[in-house]
Design a protein around this motif. Structure first.
Motif, PDB file in Angstrom:
ATOM      1  N   GLY A   1      -5.315   6.618  -1.115  1.00  0.00           N
ATOM      2  CA  GLY A   1      -5.786   5.400  -1.174  1.00  0.00           C
ATOM      3  C   GLY A   1      -4.839   4.235  -1.916  1.00  0.00           C
ATOM      4  O   GLY A   1      -5.115   3.218  -1.937  1.00  0.00           O
ATOM      5  N   VAL A   2      -3.874   4.738  -2.264  1.00  0.00           N
ATOM      6  CA  VAL A   2      -2.793   3.834  -2.963  1.00  0.00           C
ATOM      7  C   VAL A   2      -1.438   4.163  -2.476  1.00  0.00           C
ATOM      8  O   VAL A   2      -1.008   5.148  -2.556  1.00  0.00           O
ATOM      9  CB  VAL A   2      -2.925   3.899  -4.671  1.00  0.00           C
ATOM     10  CG1 VAL A   2      -2.042   2.988  -5.300  1.00  0.00           C
ATOM     11  CG2 VAL A   2      -4.334   3.656  -5.099  1.00  0.00           C
ATOM     12  N   PRO A   3      -0.791   3.051  -2.082  1.00  0.00           N
ATOM     13  CA  PRO A   3       0.524   3.205  -1.527  1.00  0.00           C
ATOM     14  C   PRO A   3       1.651   3.605  -2.272  1.00  0.00           C
ATOM     15  O   PRO A   3       1.500   3.391  -3.572  1.00  0.00           O
ATOM     16  CB  PRO A   3       0.765   2.286  -0.517  1.00  0.00           C
ATOM     17  CG  PRO A   3       0.139   1.017  -1.522  1.00  0.00           C
ATOM     18  CD  PRO A   3      -1.050   1.598  -2.223  1.00  0.00           C
ATOM     19  N   ARG A   4       2.613   4.246  -1.970  1.00  0.00           N
ATOM     20  CA  ARG A   4       3.943   4.255  -2.478  1.00  0.00           C
ATOM     21  C   ARG A   4       4.925   4.668  -1.684  1.00  0.00           C
ATOM     22  O   ARG A   4       4.662   4.808  -0.570  1.00  0.00           O
ATOM     23  CB  ARG A   4       3.758   5.628  -3.511  1.00  0.00           C
ATOM     24  CG  ARG A   4       3.565   6.839  -2.588  1.00  0.00           C
ATOM     25  CD  ARG A   4       3.102   7.891  -3.621  1.00  0.00           C
ATOM     26  NE  ARG A   4       3.084   9.346  -2.842  1.00  0.00           N
ATOM     27  CZ  ARG A   4       2.413   9.995  -2.685  1.00  0.00           C
ATOM     28  NH1 ARG A   4       1.272   9.882  -3.493  1.00  0.00           N
ATOM     29  NH2 ARG A   4       2.405  11.133  -2.025  1.00  0.00           N
TER      30      ARG A   4
ATOM     31  N   THR B   1      -0.360   9.435   1.325  1.00  0.00           N
ATOM     32  CA  THR B   1      -0.346   8.316   0.812  1.00  0.00           C
ATOM     33  C   THR B   1      -1.722   7.605   1.043  1.00  0.00           C
ATOM     34  O   THR B   1      -2.338   7.373   0.065  1.00  0.00           O
ATOM     35  CB  THR B   1       0.826   7.245   1.174  1.00  0.00           C
ATOM     36  OG1 THR B   1       1.990   7.772   0.736  1.00  0.00           O
ATOM     37  CG2 THR B   1       0.357   5.840   0.331  1.00  0.00           C
ATOM     38  N   MET B   2      -2.025   7.522   2.172  1.00  0.00           N
ATOM     39  CA  MET B   2      -3.092   7.084   2.718  1.00  0.00           C
ATOM     40  C   MET B   2      -4.349   7.743   1.924  1.00  0.00           C
ATOM     41  O   MET B   2      -5.299   7.075   1.722  1.00  0.00           O
ATOM     42  CB  MET B   2      -3.415   6.910   4.312  1.00  0.00           C
ATOM     43  CG  MET B   2      -2.436   6.125   4.925  1.00  0.00           C
ATOM     44  SD  MET B   2      -2.362   4.578   4.216  1.00  0.00           S
ATOM     45  CE  MET B   2      -1.065   4.069   3.332  1.00  0.00           C
TER      46      MET B   2
END
Lengths: 425, 296, 291
Positions: free
Chosen positions: C12-15, C8-9
């Motif tokens: 750059g965008v989380p989920r 995720t990291m």
């Protein structure tokens, strides 16, 4: 190291240049023209013929630049800095403007004698156009009016071909408009294709219709006198009507109008005589229908057709005048072209040379013979520094009329705008 | 030591000499000459005596009453509106998409977005002129789908600027995409981790974390695009060739037309000076506005 | 930290942690689609250039040429002046690149490392010249170059394009960032300024010089307005100008015109693809100084 490479490249390109040019004693004549249409192919042949006949002595290096503003802008700026060509084609309508900008060299009586030409060699109209204030600045080559090209099969199907095999029933503004609708109803995409993307090109047709009403474009200080503005609006409206009816495609560029006609998608086309060779060549290859070209039908009161003239001019290269050898070579070139203007007639143009137009061979050419009679009814640009190709008048027409033809503004507004632009000159 | 100081100045002089020479000759001198020329009535190239004369502020008086000049400013402004913010937004969106990729995949996708930037404008012009060709252009199928019939986008005036703007964005976006990518890469992972632990959604993460952190670069992109697009000429000239140029005239084009087509050197210089002033004023204002906005 | 969160990291965008993140997959597919749409004009140009003229204008949509042919390219090479234009473009672009990089390195070094009267004034002039639109000077450039009879020459094309403040600034900042120890040590060894610049400073990071050279080259190759004005003669045109200025008297041949365009853009496209990293570096550098 890079410097060495650059030096080597420069040296090799210089050598290449001389090698390509041939023997060092050869005179290279730099030639600029703007002939990119069907006539351009004919001109290329003439140039090749000249080079073959004068191999080792004179060599024409020809460049074809974009027609119109790009050509004349380049000529103007390059002549002013001495980098212009040695000879060029030039529209006679623009000669007053060119002379006022010091762009052209005078052609002297001696020059004319060397070429075997004189005032009597030419028809009066083109001759008068190349003379300004009693001095000659170009040698007339041809006159080129606009004509109506038509698809014989489609017109016959719509009952528009007469007993003599020529179109009939096209005279009169409303008749013509109805004829277009009839042609379209017969299954053709468009009744006619004319250049609608560029008001300065449509101006030739509009100007013809203005003249057909007895209107007058006027001249410096007295543009569009009397009721000419109303007549001009009428003329503009004619084309605007066709576009509004859908019988003439909107915003269409020059190449597209030709393509529409040759592919059969439009039954007629108003264009210059220079597309005659395009049609002739296509027909010879079996790729074209039965076609013809006639004088513009009289939509108003009297026959009248717009015409301009090609001529050969020698630029005034400031600071780099031509050597006597170069000048002699240029005169050779012009002389050759004039002697071969019968061949140029196959490009559709009417030669300016009277001997040629009086000859039997010319009178036998088709469709030239069909439209030759319009020569009696031709109208030219006013003789003014504001007129001609790529001139203020030309510009004003482009800016005012493109909008009106395509229905963006009404004709009267466009004419008012045009008159205002002209009066401001 | 004293000798060393003079020596230093001498060496420096030798080193900067070529640069200063070019700068003086090709930048400072023309600028001064331009201002002087704007006070004269003269053709572009003075080839004979008596062709130029001093007329003071006459050219400027004429400029203030010139509708074409105002049209050119209006068109330039319209063009800026169509390209600066939409282009930057587009670049940010693309950068956000590209940054998620890795390795050669990212390299490939990035090249597909960036390649137009390295092409000459004339190549871009020919490619798009062909695509939008009224008769044969493939894009006309798309246009006809939406409007019912083919449109000559270069001659139908309402279409012209938006199309040129679209093509300009396509052409120049690569630059901004790279900058955004670099900025996005610089955001430390920890920041995202912390926000994620707080339960932020994708959307919130973008607006609350990413966007504020890349704001300086966003400002930079906007500024660069603004100053760049004010000088537009090539695309508008090429695409309006052969049609009516007055309606879509932009500032640099008016300078070109006055000088090289109308052969009015003095007036062209006047338009150029006016453009200088407009651009500098805009740049300064832009600088101040963004500096004020950025400090929050 | 679980593997899911780690990836995720990286993105750059989380989920939400899960086995298959539909959102992420869709986003990637979207990226590819957008990239393909973006690239389409270039692809279409390549495809058209390999078609015959008849096929190019045939009805319907033919994504790929049915019988790819190089005839258009051969025609352009043999019948137009494109090879000469290539030569002209090469000469002017290489000339500009070499001169700009050389002059800028020297000037940037002097401003950075040496003290001389007028130093700050020069620096401020250079910074200020950003805001000034160079294109507004075309009229006077033309008059000046015409005045020294350099119109229609390679030198005439090169001269106005040598004004490149960005390069000086990048070099200055680069030199500023080099620790003074190097300088002091070299001076102690008796090196003069020229040796310092060319033997010590520049070699410390040839990458920057390469990057600036490539981006300058690309800019010079692509320049349209000035060569368009300065060159009157078809034989002296650069390829960027030539492809739009010269009419083909054999009617409108779309496939050929596009082939010519492809050839004009090919060198710089190749330069980019080979030196992607450098180009990226140059752009971020030159933008950095505007920040």
């Amino acid at each position: 190291m890079i410097r060495n490479i650059v030096r080597a490249a420069l040296l090799s390109s210089a050598l290449l240049g001389t090698a390509v040019g041939g023997a060092l004693a050869q005179e290279h004549v730099v030639w600029w023209d703007f002939l990119g249409g069907g006539d351009g192919i004919r001109m290329k042949k003439l140039i090749d013929d000249f080079n073959a006949a004068h191999a080792g002595k004179i060599d024409i290096q020809a460049t074809t630049l974009d027609w119109g503003v790009p050509f004349y802008t380049k000529v103007q700026t390059s002549a002013a800095v001495g980098e212009g060509p040695d000879v060029m084609t030039y529209h006679a309508s623009r000669i007053p403007l060119a002379v006022s900008q010091n762009t052209l060299s005078e052609i002297t009586a001696d020059d004319m004698k060397i070429m075997g030409l004189s005032a009597d060699s030419f028809a009066p109209a083109p001759w008068s156009a190349v003379n300004v204030d009693g001095k000659q600045y170009a040698v007339p080559f041809d006159t080129h009016p606009i004509v109506l090209y038509y698809n014989k099969d489609k017109l016959a199907a719509a009952g528009l071909i007469g007993a003599d095999g020529l179109p009939t029933g096209l005279d009169g503004r409303d008749n013509f408009r109805e004829a277009l609708k009839k042609l379209q109803a017969g299954g053709t995409k468009y009744g006619i294709s004319t250049v609608t993307a560029d008001g300065s090109f449509s101006f030739r047709t509009i100007y013809s219709y203005l003249c057909q009403q007895g209107g007058d474009i006027g001249v410096d200080g007295a543009w569009l006198p009397g009721d000419s503005p109303a007549k001009l609006a009428n003329a503009v409206q004619v084309i605007a009507d066709w576009v509004a009816d859908g019988t003439n495609p909107a915003y269409t560029d020059y190449p597209a109008t030709v393509a529409l006609f040759t592919s059969g998608d439009s039954a007629m086309m108003i264009n210059g005589v220079w597309e005659v060779p395009t049609m002739t060549d296509l027909k010879a290859q079996g790729k074209l229908f039965d076609w013809g070209a006639i004088e513009l039908p009289v939509l108003f009161d009297k026959p009248c057709t717009y015409s301009d003239s090609h001529s050969f001019a020698i630029p005034n290269n400031v600071g780099k005048p031509a050597t006597p050898e170069k000048h002699a070579a240029v005169l050779e070139v012009i002389k050759f072209m004039e002697e071969n203007s019968l061949f140029w007639a196959t490009a559709g143009h009417i030669p300016a040379n009277k001997a040629v137009t009086d000859s039997a061979e010319y009178k036998a050419m088709q469709p030239q013979a069909t439209y030759a009679k319009l020569a009696a009814n031709m109208i030219y640009d006013p003789k003014s520094v504001n007129a001609g190709v790529a001139s203020p008048l030309f510009d004003a027409a482009g800016n005012a009329f493109t909008a009106a033809i395509n229905g963006e503004v009404d004709a009267t507004t466009a004419v008012t705008e045009m008159k205002a632009a002209l009066d401001a000159l | 030591m004293l000798k060393s100081k003079r020596n230093e100045a001498l060496v420096a002089a030798v080193l900067v000499a070529p640069f200063v020479a070019i700068y003086g000759w090709m930048f400072v001198y023309p600028t001064i000459q331009m201002v002087i020329l704007s006070l004269q009535k003269a053709p572009l190239i003075v080839s004979a005596e008596g062709q130029s004369s001093f007329v003071g502020l006459d050219n400027y008086m004429r400029l203030f009453k010139d509708p074409i000049f105002y049209t050119s400013i209006k068109n330039t402004a319209y063009f800026l509106l169509l390209t600066v913010i939409p282009g930057t937004a587009m670049a940010l969106a693309i950068a956000l998409m590209v940054t998620r990729l890795k390795g050669w995949g990212q390299s490939l996708i990035l090249s597909m977005f960036f390649l137009p930037y390295v092409l000459p404008i004339t190549v871009v012009y020919l490619i798009w002129d062909w695509m939008m060709n009224f008769q044969f252009g493939i894009a006309q199928h798309l246009i006809a789908f939406f409007t019912g019939k083919p449109v000559n986008v270069w001659r139908a005036i309402p279409w012209f600027m938006p199309m040129v703007a679209l093509i300009t964005i396509w052409w120049t976006n690569g630059f901004s995409i790279l900058l955004f990518l670099a900025a996005l890469r610089n955001i430390p992972k920890e920041v995202y981790e912390a926000a994620q632990l707080d339960g932020a959604t994708r959307w919130q993460l973008f607006w609350r974390v990413t966007f504020p952190l890349i704001w300086p670069v966003t400002v930079l992109c906007l500024t660069i695009q603004l100053i760049l697009q004010m000088k537009i000429f090539d695309q508008v000239y090429l695409f309006s060739q052969g049609g009516r140029t007055q309606v879509t005239m932009v500032m640099v084009q008016y300078i070109f037309e006055s000088a090289f087509i109308k052969n009015d050197g003095g007036y062209a210089a006047t338009v150029a000076v006016a453009m200088f002033v407009v651009v500098i004023a805009f740049s300064v204002l832009n600088f101040q506005a963004l500096r004020a906005g950025g400090s929050r | 930290m679980t593997a899911a969160v780690e990836t995720t990291m990286a993105a750059g965008v989380p989920r939400r942690a899960g086995f298959v993140d539909l959102g992420a997959v869709l986003l990637t597919i979207l990226t590819i689609i957008v990239a393909c749409i973006w690239f389409f004009p270039v692809f279409w140009a390549l495809s058209t250039s390999l078609k015959t003229d008849q096929e190019a204008i045939a009805d319907g949509i033919n994504i790929l040429p049915s019988n790819p042919t190089f005839n258009n390219y051969l025609y352009v090479i043999q019948h137009s002046d494109l090879p000469i234009w290539y030569l002209n473009s090469t000469i002017t672009s290489v000339g500009i690149t070499f001169l700009v990089v050389f002059m800028s390195a020297c000037a940037g070094y002097a401003i950075s490392q040496l003290r001389f009267p007028g130093r700050m004034a020069l620096w401020w002039t250079i910074l200020a010249s950003f805001m000034i639109p160079g294109t507004a000077l075309i009229v006077n450039h033309f008059i000046i170059i015409a005045g020294v009879k350099l119109l229609n020459t390679h030198l005439g094309v090169i001269l106005p394009l040598l004004v490149a403040p960005v390069t000086v600034i990048v070099y200055k900042q680069f030199f500023d960032g080099i620790p003074r120890d190097f300088r002091e040590a070299a001076v102690m060894d008796g090196a003069n300024e020229f040796q310092l610049l060319f033997r010590v400073y520049l070699p410390m990071n040839w990458g920057i010089t390469t990057a600036l050279a490539i981006i300058t080259f690309i800019g010079a190759w692509n320049n349209f307005l000035w060569p368009f004005l300065a060159i009157q003669n078809e034989k002296m045109m650069t390829v960027t100008v030539g492809i739009t200025q010269v009419q083909d008297t054999f009617g409108v041949a779309y496939a050929r015109v596009i082939a010519g365009a492809v050839m004009a853009g090919l060198p710089v496209a190749i330069a980019y693809l080979l030196f992607q990293r450098r180009v990226t570096q140059a752009i971020t550098l030159s933008a950095g100084i505007k920040g």
